[in-house]
Design a protein around this motif. Sequence first.
Motif, PDB file in Angstrom:
ATOM      1  N   GLU A 297       0.837  -1.196   0.000  1.00 12.37           N
ATOM      2  CA  GLU A 297       0.000   0.000   0.000  1.00 12.37           C
ATOM      3  C   GLU A 297       0.873   1.247   0.000  1.00 12.37           C
ATOM      4  O   GLU A 297       1.869   1.332   0.727  1.00 12.37           O
ATOM      5  CB  GLU A 297      -0.932   0.018   1.218  1.00 12.37           C
ATOM      6  CG  GLU A 297      -1.876   1.206   1.214  1.00 12.37           C
ATOM      7  CD  GLU A 297      -2.851   1.203   2.383  1.00 12.37           C
ATOM      8  OE1 GLU A 297      -3.748   2.072   2.404  1.00 12.37           O
ATOM      9  OE2 GLU A 297      -2.715   0.346   3.282  1.00 12.37           O
ATOM     10  N   ILE A 298       0.473   2.216  -0.806  1.00 12.83           N
ATOM     11  CA  ILE A 298       1.147   3.508  -0.847  1.00 12.83           C
ATOM     12  C   ILE A 298       0.089   4.599  -0.751  1.00 12.83           C
ATOM     13  O   ILE A 298      -1.088   4.353  -1.006  1.00 12.83           O
ATOM     14  CB  ILE A 298       1.989   3.670  -2.131  1.00 12.83           C
ATOM     15  CG1 ILE A 298       1.081   3.637  -3.377  1.00 12.83           C
ATOM     16  CG2 ILE A 298       3.061   2.596  -2.224  1.00 12.83           C
ATOM     17  CD1 ILE A 298       1.819   3.922  -4.674  1.00 12.83           C
ATOM     18  N   PRO A 299       0.470   5.814  -0.378  1.00 11.25           N
ATOM     19  CA  PRO A 299      -0.530   6.886  -0.291  1.00 11.25           C
ATOM     20  C   PRO A 299      -1.102   7.224  -1.660  1.00 11.25           C
ATOM     21  O   PRO A 299      -0.467   7.005  -2.700  1.00 11.25           O
ATOM     22  CB  PRO A 299       0.271   8.068   0.281  1.00 11.25           C
ATOM     23  CG  PRO A 299       1.467   7.459   0.936  1.00 11.25           C
ATOM     24  CD  PRO A 299       1.791   6.244   0.118  1.00 11.25           C
ATOM     25  N   ASP A 300      -2.299   7.757  -1.654  1.00 11.99           N
ATOM     26  CA  ASP A 300      -2.911   8.217  -2.901  1.00 11.99           C
ATOM     27  C   ASP A 300      -2.030   9.270  -3.562  1.00 11.99           C
ATOM     28  O   ASP A 300      -1.433  10.131  -2.897  1.00 11.99           O
ATOM     29  CB  ASP A 300      -4.295   8.810  -2.634  1.00 11.99           C
ATOM     30  CG  ASP A 300      -5.364   7.741  -2.506  1.00 11.99           C
ATOM     31  OD1 ASP A 300      -5.126   6.609  -2.952  1.00 11.99           O
ATOM     32  OD2 ASP A 300      -6.432   8.046  -1.948  1.00 11.99           O
ATOM     33  N   GLY A 301      -1.943   9.191  -4.871  1.00  9.04           N
ATOM     34  CA  GLY A 301      -1.180  10.164  -5.627  1.00  9.04           C
ATOM     35  C   GLY A 301       0.264   9.793  -5.850  1.00  9.04           C
ATOM     36  O   GLY A 301       0.998  10.547  -6.506  1.00  9.04           O
ATOM     37  N   TRP A 302       0.707   8.622  -5.349  1.00  6.38           N
ATOM     38  CA  TRP A 302       2.105   8.223  -5.470  1.00  6.38           C
ATOM     39  C   TRP A 302       2.337   7.238  -6.610  1.00  6.38           C
ATOM     40  O   TRP A 302       3.468   6.820  -6.823  1.00  6.38           O
ATOM     41  CB  TRP A 302       2.615   7.647  -4.157  1.00  6.38           C
ATOM     42  CG  TRP A 302       2.772   8.664  -3.073  1.00  6.38           C
ATOM     43  CD1 TRP A 302       1.796   9.438  -2.504  1.00  6.38           C
ATOM     44  CD2 TRP A 302       3.988   9.037  -2.402  1.00  6.38           C
ATOM     45  NE1 TRP A 302       2.317  10.251  -1.541  1.00  6.38           N
ATOM     46  CE2 TRP A 302       3.664  10.029  -1.443  1.00  6.38           C
ATOM     47  CE3 TRP A 302       5.309   8.621  -2.503  1.00  6.38           C
ATOM     48  CZ2 TRP A 302       4.607  10.615  -0.614  1.00  6.38           C
ATOM     49  CZ3 TRP A 302       6.259   9.202  -1.675  1.00  6.38           C
ATOM     50  CH2 TRP A 302       5.916  10.180  -0.745  1.00  6.38           C
ATOM     51  N   GLY A 303       1.296   6.837  -7.343  1.00  2.00           N
ATOM     52  CA  GLY A 303       1.491   6.091  -8.582  1.00  2.00           C
ATOM     53  C   GLY A 303       1.538   4.589  -8.440  1.00  2.00           C
ATOM     54  O   GLY A 303       2.574   4.021  -8.100  1.00  2.00           O
ATOM     55  N   SER A 304       0.422   3.900  -8.700  1.00  2.72           N
ATOM     56  CA  SER A 304       0.392   2.445  -8.665  1.00  2.72           C
ATOM     57  C   SER A 304       1.212   1.861  -9.807  1.00  2.72           C
ATOM     58  O   SER A 304       1.373   2.475 -10.858  1.00  2.72           O
ATOM     59  CB  SER A 304      -1.049   1.942  -8.750  1.00  2.72           C
ATOM     60  OG  SER A 304      -1.833   2.434  -7.685  1.00  2.72           O
ATOM     61  N   GLN A 305       1.713   0.620  -9.586  1.00  4.01           N
ATOM     62  CA  GLN A 305       2.557  -0.039 -10.574  1.00  4.01           C
ATOM     63  C   GLN A 305       2.545  -1.527 -10.275  1.00  4.01           C
ATOM     64  O   GLN A 305       2.400  -1.929  -9.114  1.00  4.01           O
ATOM     65  CB  GLN A 305       3.985   0.511 -10.524  1.00  4.01           C
ATOM     66  CG  GLN A 305       4.866   0.137 -11.696  1.00  4.01           C
ATOM     67  CD  GLN A 305       6.186   0.887 -11.675  1.00  4.01           C
ATOM     68  OE1 GLN A 305       6.473   1.647 -10.745  1.00  4.01           O
ATOM     69  NE2 GLN A 305       7.001   0.692 -12.699  1.00  4.01           N
ATOM     70  N   ILE A 312       3.617  -5.269  -6.610  1.00  7.39           N
ATOM     71  CA  ILE A 312       2.615  -4.243  -6.889  1.00  7.39           C
ATOM     72  C   ILE A 312       2.672  -3.178  -5.814  1.00  7.39           C
ATOM     73  O   ILE A 312       2.688  -3.492  -4.621  1.00  7.39           O
ATOM     74  CB  ILE A 312       1.195  -4.841  -6.920  1.00  7.39           C
ATOM     75  CG1 ILE A 312       1.020  -5.755  -8.138  1.00  7.39           C
ATOM     76  CG2 ILE A 312       0.130  -3.750  -6.949  1.00  7.39           C
ATOM     77  CD1 ILE A 312      -0.345  -6.399  -8.232  1.00  7.39           C
ATOM     78  N   ILE A 313       2.739  -1.925  -6.208  1.00  6.22           N
ATOM     79  CA  ILE A 313       2.451  -0.831  -5.288  1.00  6.22           C
ATOM     80  C   ILE A 313       1.066  -0.321  -5.651  1.00  6.22           C
ATOM     81  O   ILE A 313       0.773  -0.023  -6.804  1.00  6.22           O
ATOM     82  CB  ILE A 313       3.517   0.284  -5.328  1.00  6.22           C
ATOM     83  CG1 ILE A 313       3.759   0.800  -6.757  1.00  6.22           C
ATOM     84  CG2 ILE A 313       4.819  -0.199  -4.713  1.00  6.22           C
ATOM     85  CD1 ILE A 313       4.664   2.019  -6.822  1.00  6.22           C
ATOM     86  N   GLN A 314       0.183  -0.261  -4.649  1.00  4.01           N
ATOM     87  CA  GLN A 314      -1.217   0.049  -4.872  1.00  4.01           C
ATOM     88  C   GLN A 314      -1.633   1.210  -3.995  1.00  4.01           C
ATOM     89  O   GLN A 314      -1.455   1.182  -2.782  1.00  4.01           O
ATOM     90  CB  GLN A 314      -2.091  -1.175  -4.552  1.00  4.01           C
ATOM     91  CG  GLN A 314      -3.574  -0.943  -4.732  1.00  4.01           C
ATOM     92  CD  GLN A 314      -3.948  -0.628  -6.171  1.00  4.01           C
ATOM     93  OE1 GLN A 314      -3.663  -1.420  -7.065  1.00  4.01           O
ATOM     94  NE2 GLN A 314      -4.555   0.529  -6.399  1.00  4.01           N
ATOM     95  N   GLU A 315      -2.197   2.231  -4.620  1.00  4.36           N
ATOM     96  CA  GLU A 315      -2.611   3.408  -3.866  1.00  4.36           C
ATOM     97  C   GLU A 315      -3.710   3.051  -2.868  1.00  4.36           C
ATOM     98  O   GLU A 315      -4.532   2.161  -3.089  1.00  4.36           O
ATOM     99  CB  GLU A 315      -3.078   4.499  -4.815  1.00  4.36           C
ATOM    100  CG  GLU A 315      -1.940   5.062  -5.652  1.00  4.36           C
ATOM    101  CD  GLU A 315      -2.354   6.281  -6.449  1.00  4.36           C
ATOM    102  OE1 GLU A 315      -3.539   6.639  -6.412  1.00  4.36           O
ATOM    103  OE2 GLU A 315      -1.479   6.877  -7.099  1.00  4.36           O
ATOM    104  N   GLY A 316      -3.717   3.781  -1.752  1.00  3.49           N
ATOM    105  CA  GLY A 316      -4.568   3.445  -0.624  1.00  3.49           C
ATOM    106  C   GLY A 316      -6.048   3.527  -0.895  1.00  3.49           C
ATOM    107  O   GLY A 316      -6.849   2.908  -0.186  1.00  3.49           O
TER     108      GLY A 316
END
Length: 493
Positions: A297-305, A312-316
């Motif tokens: 999980e990453i904060p919103d606006g930091w770019g899922s990939q 996977i990095i997935q916005e919150g």
Amino acid sequence: MAAGDERHRVDSRLREAWAVLSFLIPIVLTVTSAVGQTVPSEPELPRVTRLELDVRVDYETERIRGTATLTVENSAAGPTSRVPLLLNRLMQVTGARVVGGPDLTFNQGIASFEDIGKYQVNVVEIDLAAPLPKGDSLRVTVQYEGYLVGYTEVGMSYVRDHINRDFTILREDALAFPVVGVPSLRINRALPRAPFEFEVRVTVPEDLVVATGGEPLGRTTGDGLATWHYRSREPAPYLIIAIAPYRVAQADGLRVFHFPEDEEGASRLLEASLQAAGSYQDIFGPLRRPLALNIMEIPDGWGSQANLAGGIIQEGGAFRDRSRMWELYHELSHLWNVSDLDAPSPRWNEGLATFMQRRLSRELDGWDGAAAAWERTAERLLERCGEDRPCGQVPMRRYGEKQLTDYSYSVGGLMFAALYHVLGEESFDRALRHHFQAHADTGGRTDDLVRIFVESGGPSAQRVFDDWLESTAWLLRLREAGSAQAVFEAYLR
């Protein structure tokens, strides 16, 4: 459910440029850096096949101190004697040497990208003690340290990277570790992407958790610090390291690293991931290896990939809002992408992911808004792509060349929606399966996809590609037909 939303908060054109930049660039642009060195224009750069990274993150001083060991292979036509690197503009190299060999001389200084003047990086030039013959490899260790800052000012709005106990991310996009390359997006976009192995050790305060896309190898503690050890399961297209006070939910090979306040959402996302993976396997067939995947999980606006090997990095938002589960479906679909051999790529994979996010929203969540969403997509394209605008003149085949891949999501999505309508679900899925299974190990080109779909769909499929990939005839069709659905129906006549 808002699955029709066009938002995919990644600055796709610049992310793509970084995807081809990192670790593998085989040619160099003639550039004079701030240290007074001219980078030669001959194709003499090595490619990196392995990265070993040992990093300590100091939260009190907000600094990084690291050692990166790069296994470089000379794949050029002749010997090479220099390894050029890029590093975050507030970091510096403090030493370089060949593993088991001598210290190396180097120069470094701040320089701007040739095509984005605001884009400033530390350009480092390492001179090898002896030329590296064609086909040979060596391991170069680079010590570096400094502050981590983002690159929002150059248009990469998702690269907000900095050192913070709540969330820290170390990735290529912000040059948080040395990357082989030159300061030119134009050059980097023209190059294919080669995966690399990685092994990382990251030391942080003991109460924080480190996550990457690799296989966890353990955690050691002492003096209030913890060192986390990961290794790639297979060569990966990128390395992303996320650090936060994570909690972990896991099942059947999936591990979800989530913020403490999102425990309920993480359980929901884990279940949705397993369901979506099952659906994609039914469509595309099995992956190259059993699904073992880390989702961070990453904060919103930091770019899922997303990538099977890179994680996977997935916005919150997808953790907290059921109506945003489509974001997860989009990212998971990329696990079934073959390596893209087109350079520069039109990135039709983003169009396929956009189509699949809406399809799975319907199949798994009962969402009934796909038809309306495609009509909104068509309306926005009609508003933005007049005949005097680049997107009204350049066919999708040339989006990579003309830096228009932001439109690959919408134009590509409509193209696949048309193909789905023309072929029907069974033939459409058979074509996707054939393409993935035939090229999963070797990679594929756009022409491979076209050939397989035309074999399945005949002249109707060819007309779709002629309109949406090879030309901008789709624009006239939308204007004359009045709706996306009418265009889809016309291909059947």
